[in-house]
Enzyme design. Structure first.
Site, PDB file in Angstrom:
ATOM      1  N   LYS A 127      40.664 -78.745 -24.396  1.00 14.76           N
ATOM      2  CA  LYS A 127      41.101 -79.879 -23.571  1.00 14.76           C
ATOM      3  C   LYS A 127      39.944 -80.788 -23.181  1.00 14.76           C
ATOM      4  CE  LYS A 127      45.339 -78.129 -21.453  1.00 14.76           C
ATOM      5  NZ  LYS A 127      46.031 -77.897 -20.186  1.00 14.76           N
ATOM      6  N   LYS A 211      51.199 -77.277 -33.192  1.00 12.81           N
ATOM      7  CA  LYS A 211      52.240 -76.916 -32.238  1.00 12.81           C
ATOM      8  C   LYS A 211      53.021 -78.166 -31.816  1.00 12.81           C
ATOM      9  CE  LYS A 211      52.377 -74.469 -27.873  1.00 12.81           C
ATOM     10  NZ  LYS A 211      51.694 -73.779 -26.803  1.00 12.81           N
ATOM     11  N   LYS A 214      53.812 -82.430 -26.322  1.00 13.54           N
ATOM     12  CA  LYS A 214      54.110 -83.699 -25.666  1.00 13.54           C
ATOM     13  C   LYS A 214      52.982 -84.692 -25.847  1.00 13.54           C
ATOM     14  CE  LYS A 214      53.269 -80.983 -21.551  1.00 13.54           C
ATOM     15  NZ  LYS A 214      54.070 -80.157 -20.665  1.00 13.54           N
TER      16      LYS A 214
END
Ligand code: TRP
Length: 349
Positions: A127, A211, A214
């Site tokens: 991240k 994956k 969003k």
């Protein structure tokens, strides 16, 4: 002998079985969240286990969130819990930030967890990317807050995706170190991840190696829980596949990531195994399989999205559920954090 066979992963801890999970309040929910989380929570609830399910808004702000959107997303996730079949009479549904004990215990755990442990967390590395020094400090201690979420309720089982296993291990390390450092053996249980399920990993419709997410810039890569029937059908029609027919065995899906993903989605939506899907469709191409999958997806997701739209049109019902859930959650969490503060030696009158 009783008819109460213990859960396969029931931990040694002698306390009651308690299930807890959270969904981060950032961005729209998709099929991966539905199959990997919401549908499984509903099944666990229906097995009779007490479930604590929250909207992880404290976690969401580890990266920038527009304040007005954050409120709306919190309500949307609560609506998704309800629309998926979670019953506020059986499960406790609440916003994480509405129970102050989460933040309080997270601070204490920040002083239990070691820098070396957090340095190993792969999700932070992903991240924060190339600009670690510009990440928030909260993003770094994200897994410590997650440990607080879990241990505050002395949860024994945590249904999550494979990608959260490392955070669960950290939670166990924090629990063990707290119990040990303060001489309170067994105070915190060592929670187990529950990663088995019908579809632990739903992949992108555009790339079978990524994956469903969003944050993928392509909306075609995912089926959103708020998509209507036309959008669902169009996205499945355009989903990436290969020119082969469906094989007779699971081995025949190896190295065919996109085909495997669509079979996995079908199985999870229909509550059958992937072998059963292949038994039904072996020898057929995607020209036949995709319409069947689209029909199944629409019939499974339409009621959920319709109920979400109904709930979101008037937030009063959702707000009532969240307020009541926060009160019931705090009634459990507050005494635990008070006991922790006493164990740590904080003054109290
Ligand atoms: N980190 C989890 C995720 O991204 C969300 C989460 C926050 C969570 N706190 C939790 C999940 C506690 C399980 C238990 O999926």
């Amino acid at each position: 002998m009783t008819d109460q066979t213990p859960a396969p992963s029931a931990p040694a801890y002698g306390g009651p079985r308690r299930i807890l999970s959270g969904i981060q309040a950032s961005g729209a929910l998709h099929l991966g969240n539905y199959l990997g989380a919401l549908k499984r929570f509903t099944q666990l609830q229906d097995q009779g286990a007490p479930c604590f399910l929250f909207v992880a808004d404290l976690h969401a702000i580890t990266v920038w969130q527009d304040p007005a959107l954050l409120t709306a997303q919190t309500r949307e996730i609560a609506a998704a819990y309800l629309a998926s079949g979670l019953d506020p009479a059986k499960s406790v549904i609440f916003p994480q930030s509405a129970v102050r004990a989460h933040s309080e215990l997270a601070w204490i755990f920040n002083c239990v967890a070691r820098l070396g442990w957090l340095d190993r967390m792969t999700q932070f590395k992903e991240k924060s990317g190339k600009h670690k020094e510009r990440s928030s400090v909260g993003l770094y201690t994200y897994p410590v807050l997650q440990a607080a979420d879990i241990l505050l309720y002395k949860a024994t089982e945590v249904p999550t995706g494979e990608d959260q296993k490392q955070h669960l291990e950290l939670t166990r390390d924090i629990a063990a170190k707290f119990n040990n450092d303060f001489g309170v053996p067994g105070f915190f249980p060592l929670p187990e991840p529950l990663t088995q399920g019908p579809a632990p990993r739903v992949m992108s419709l555009r790339d079978g190696a990524a994956k469903m997410s969003k944050s993928d810039p392509s909306d075609q890569s995912r089926i959103n829980l708020t998509d209507d029937a036309d959008a669902i059908v169009a996205k499945i029609r355009k989903a990436r596949t290969d020119p082969e027919v469906l094989p007779e065995t699971l081995e025949g899906l190896e190295n065919r990531a996109e085909a495997k993903n669509l079979v996995t989605i079908y199985a999870a939506l229909a509550d059958i195994s992937r072998e059963q899907v292949l038994a039904q469709f072996a020898g057929q191409g995607f020209g036949q399989f995709k319409p069947a999958l689209a029909e199944l997806a629409v019939s499974a997701l339409e009621p959920v999205s319709a109920e979400m739209r109904r709930l979101m049109a008037d937030p009063a019902e959702v707000d009532r559920v969240l307020k009541d859930g926060a009160e019931r959650a705090a009634a459990i969490a507050d005494p635990v954090v008070d006991e922790v503060k006493q164990i740590v030696g904080f003054w109290r009158a």
